[in-house]
Every structure is written in C-alpha cells, then in structure tokens.
Scaffold this active site. Structure first.
Site, short mmCIF file in Angstrom:
data_model
loop_
_atom_site.label_atom_id
_atom_site.label_comp_id
_atom_site.label_asym_id
_atom_site.label_seq_id
_atom_site.Cartn_x
_atom_site.Cartn_y
_atom_site.Cartn_z
N TYR A 1 -11.86 -2.08 -18.74
CA TYR A 1 -12.44 -1.86 -17.39
C TYR A 1 -12.09 -2.82 -16.59
O TYR A 1 -12.60 -3.63 -15.89
CB TYR A 1 -14.02 -1.73 -17.54
N SER B 1 -8.05 -3.69 -13.93
CA SER B 1 -7.53 -2.93 -12.81
C SER B 1 -7.41 -1.42 -13.02
O SER B 1 -8.08 -0.71 -12.27
CB SER B 1 -6.17 -3.64 -12.60
N GLN B 2 -6.94 -1.10 -13.89
CA GLN B 2 -6.65 0.38 -14.09
C GLN B 2 -8.02 1.26 -14.55
O GLN B 2 -8.33 2.36 -14.37
CB GLN B 2 -5.46 0.75 -15.08
N GLU C 1 -0.54 -6.69 -24.33
CA GLU C 1 -0.03 -7.50 -25.51
C GLU C 1 -1.21 -7.35 -26.62
O GLU C 1 -1.14 -7.98 -27.56
CB GLU C 1 0.00 -8.82 -24.90
N HIS D 1 0.82 2.88 -19.77
CA HIS D 1 1.88 2.35 -19.84
C HIS D 1 2.51 2.55 -21.16
O HIS D 1 2.13 2.50 -22.40
CB HIS D 1 1.82 0.57 -19.64
N GLY E 1 -4.11 -0.67 -10.05
CA GLY E 1 -5.39 0.10 -10.31
C GLY E 1 -6.34 0.20 -9.05
O GLY E 1 -7.02 1.18 -9.00
N GLU F 1 9.11 -4.45 -12.00
CA GLU F 1 8.28 -5.50 -11.67
C GLU F 1 8.85 -6.96 -11.96
O GLU F 1 8.58 -7.91 -11.23
CB GLU F 1 6.91 -5.39 -12.71
N GLU G 1 6.51 -16.33 8.73
CA GLU G 1 7.57 -15.64 8.53
C GLU G 1 8.10 -15.02 7.52
O GLU G 1 8.69 -14.04 7.30
CB GLU G 1 8.77 -16.75 9.44
N SER H 1 13.73 -5.33 16.07
CA SER H 1 14.72 -5.69 17.14
C SER H 1 16.05 -5.30 16.52
O SER H 1 16.51 -5.45 15.37
CB SER H 1 14.69 -6.89 17.46
#
Ligand code: NAP
Ligand code: MG
Length: 339
Positions: free
Chosen positions: A24, A26-27, A84, A108, A134, A195, A227, A252
């Site tokens: 439970y 990020s994804q 992993e 993945h 996620g 990534e 910047e 610009s």
C-alpha cells in the site's frame, strides 16, 4: 503499437473477481482505491502487520490481511511491493498459497524479465505498469482522467489473461488515457533507462549542476534555485501539454535561441555515449544484479547517497523557499500521513 481504451475493455470482468493488492505504497494505495471507487466490491490489501500502510488502507475503507491469506483468497493478485523484495515475497507468501489458475500481476516487469521470479505455470501472469507515479494515478483518477498504462502478458494458461489485464487497467483509470500493449522486456528496460538517464538521474544531476554553477559563481542561492529548479516544472508543463515547439512558443525568442546553441554544449556526444553504456548495463542485467546485491547487504551505499542528498544546500534552500510559496503545498500529491 496497439492501444486500448475503456470501450475496448470489459470493466465488469474485474468487478466479478476477488482482487488482492499486495503493498500500500505509491502504487498500491492508488490501485486499491481506484478499484474500489470503480465499484469492485472485493478488494483486499495485503500487508505485514507492522506496516504503516495498515492504518492508511483501513482509513480509506479497505480490508487489510496478511499477504498469505490474501493470496489464498484472491482470483487476481497484484504485487505492488518494492521490486527488490518481490522474489522473497513470491516464494514465501504467494507461491505456496495461490490457488491454481489465479492471475498474478505486476506493476513493473523487473522480477519476471530478469528471472528473479519464475512463476508457477498454472498462473496467468500479466503486467499493468502505469506511466506515472502512484500519487498521480490516484489524483488523475479523481479528476475523472487517468494516466497511460503499459500492459503485457507473460503467460496465459487460461487464455483470458489479456481480457483480465485490460479490465484491471480500465478499473484503475488506464482506459481513459490509453492502455498500451508491450512486453515485460520492453517495459522493464525502457522504464529503467528513462528513470536513470532522464527522469530521475539525468534531471536531478542537471538541476544540481546548474544550481551549483550559479552559486559557485557568486549568485544568490535563492536565485539559483528559482532558475534551475523551480522553473523546471513550468517548462515541463508546457512540453507536456504541446511538445517542445509549444514550450518554445511560450518562452522568449532569446530563451529559444539559447536552447539551440547551448543545449548541445550540455548534452554532448560524450553524454550520449554514456547513455548507451547505461542502457547496456540495464540490458545485460548488470544494473539489476548490483541493486539486488546492495539490498542483500542492507543497502550501505544507497543509504549513504540518500543521506548526502538531504545535506545538499539545494534541498535546504528549496525547503525554505517553498515555505514562502504556500500554494505549492496545497493539494499536495504526496501526503506522507495518508498515502
Ligand atoms: P512503495 O511506495 O515503496 O510501497 C511498497 C509497499 O509494499 C508498502 O506499503 C510496503 O509496506 C509494502 N511492502 C514492502 N514489503 C512487503 C512485504 N514483504 N509484504 C507486504 N507488503 C510489503 O512501492 P511503489 O513505488 O508503489 O512500487 C510498487 C511497484 O510498482 C514496483 O514494482 C514498482 O516498480 C512499480 N511502479 C512504481 C511506480 C511508482 O510510482 N512508484 C510507477 C510504476 C511502477 P511496509 O514497508 O510498510 O511494510
Ligand atoms: Mg517509470
């Protein structure tokens, strides 16, 4: 390239199945909550009892079980634990418990493609890999949209794996943006390369190098941060929306001319040659082998590098400046107490 949308998927297929989401993070939080909100009545989250995710999932109205129990119960098991740790999880909790014919899914392709998991032949094995973090999978879904997702089938003993995968992707929002057919190999190698070379590795080093160049030349750290870091999002938003020319239309002509003459002095032939070597290390399995070894010895290098990032001046200056821009934190994608 074949792309499917909601109209090509039968979302009811997944709603008729018992779905276990293992992890439970990020994804995991996004898949579980999106499935539930799409009307899938039987969703269980599999976690270790001590996990911080237990309380988060329960407060989102989800049932939480041990992964072994969830595996025994489910028709579809989506593995969303860290890559992993998936090999041990599969061998200890999933393989001994999955009923024959269960569908085993991944977010993945790494473990299947590099042979770290050798799935039982009776299992349908597919991948739905959202092309976004996620937290974005969840926030886009709530907006009524979705992020594109890659779909692949590794083995298909039931003959129905593609339909299940499409239905799953549709229920988590992928069919609104496009469910793209690929292979475990292609997804895995391009994802790792993206990534490393561009999204996380390349971009972070580019931002840092720019920041350090300005600060080293005596300019104010706050100016350098604006910047070289803050404005990255503004530029990327324009590229995301309409491509590079769309961004050039908005900046610009001076900025555009600088892009043409100085950009290739930053990303040189040597950078491109190094990118090829990074890709070769991914394709040969060298990168994954080293990362798995690092995990076996409790991640000394990883931890040291993470610690040293926290000590970088750009992170400290950034935290101070963001505190002066409270709108940035409003509706934050990441709220560590909740997701
Ligand atoms: P994550 O945020 O690190 O979350 C991992 C979750 O798994 C946590 O809830 C963790 O809980 C749990 N977990 C860890 N070990 C476990 C175990 N042995 N048994 C049960 N639960 C366990 O992971 P993630 O980034 O979402 O990645 C999950 C998968 O999605 C990976 O395959 C990744 O490549 C893929 N993916 C991720 C993203 C992304 O946006 N992050 C994008 C595309 C694909 P505790 O540690 O608290 O127990
Ligand atoms: Mg990725």
């Amino acid at each position: 390239m074949r792309v499917h949308y909601d109209r090509d998927a039968d979302v009811n297929l997944i709603k008729g199945k018992k779905v276990a989401i293992i992890g439970y993070g990020s994804q995991g939080h996004a898949h579980a909550q999106n499935l539930k909100d799409s009307g899938a009545p039987e969703v269980v989250v599999g976690l270790r009892a001590e996990s911080a995710g237990v309380a988060k999932a329960q407060s989102a109205g989800l049932r939480v079980w041990d992964s072994a129990d969830a595996a025994k119960w489910a028709d579809v098991v989506m593995v969303l634990t860290p890559d992993e740790a998936q090999g041990d999880l599969y061998r200890e909790k999933l393989a001994p418990n999955l009923r024959p014919g269960t569908a085993l899914a991944f977010g993945h392709g790494l473990n299947i493609h590099f042979g770290l998991i050798d799935p039982r032949p009776d299992l349908d094995v597919f991948m739905i890999a959202p092309k976004g973090p996620g937290h974005t999978v969840r926030s886009e879904f709530l907006r009524g949209a979705g992020v594109p997702m890659l779909m692949a089938v590794h083995q298909d003993p039931s003959g129905n794996t593609t339909e299940i995968a499409k239905s799953y992707a549709s229920a988590i929002g992928g069919g609104r943006a496009g469910i793209i057919e690929t292979t475990f190999k292609e997804e895995c190698e391009t994802d790792l390369f993206g990534e490393q070379a561009v999204l996380c590795g390349g971009l972070v080093e580019l931002i840092r190098a720019g920041y350090e160049t300005l600060v080293g030349a005596g300019y104010a750290p706050e100016m350098a941060y604006f910047e070289c870091c803050h404005e990255v999002k503004l530029i990327v938003d324009l590229i995301y929306e309409g491509g590079i020319a769309n961004m050039n239309y908005s900046v610009s002509d001076t900025a555009e001319y600088g892009e043409y003459v100085s950009g290739p002095r930053i990303i040189t032939d040597e950078t491109r040659a190094e990118m090829k070597r990074v890709l070769a290390d991914i394709q040969s399995g060298k990168f994954v082998r080293e990362w798995m070894l690092e995990n076996k010895v409790n991640r000394p290098n990883f931890k040291a590098m993470r610690r040293s990032l926290g000590e970088q001046p750009i992170e400290q200056v950034g935290a101070k400046l963001r505190a002066m821009m409270p709108w940035i934190g409003k509706n934050a994608l990441v709220d560590k107490s909740r997701n």
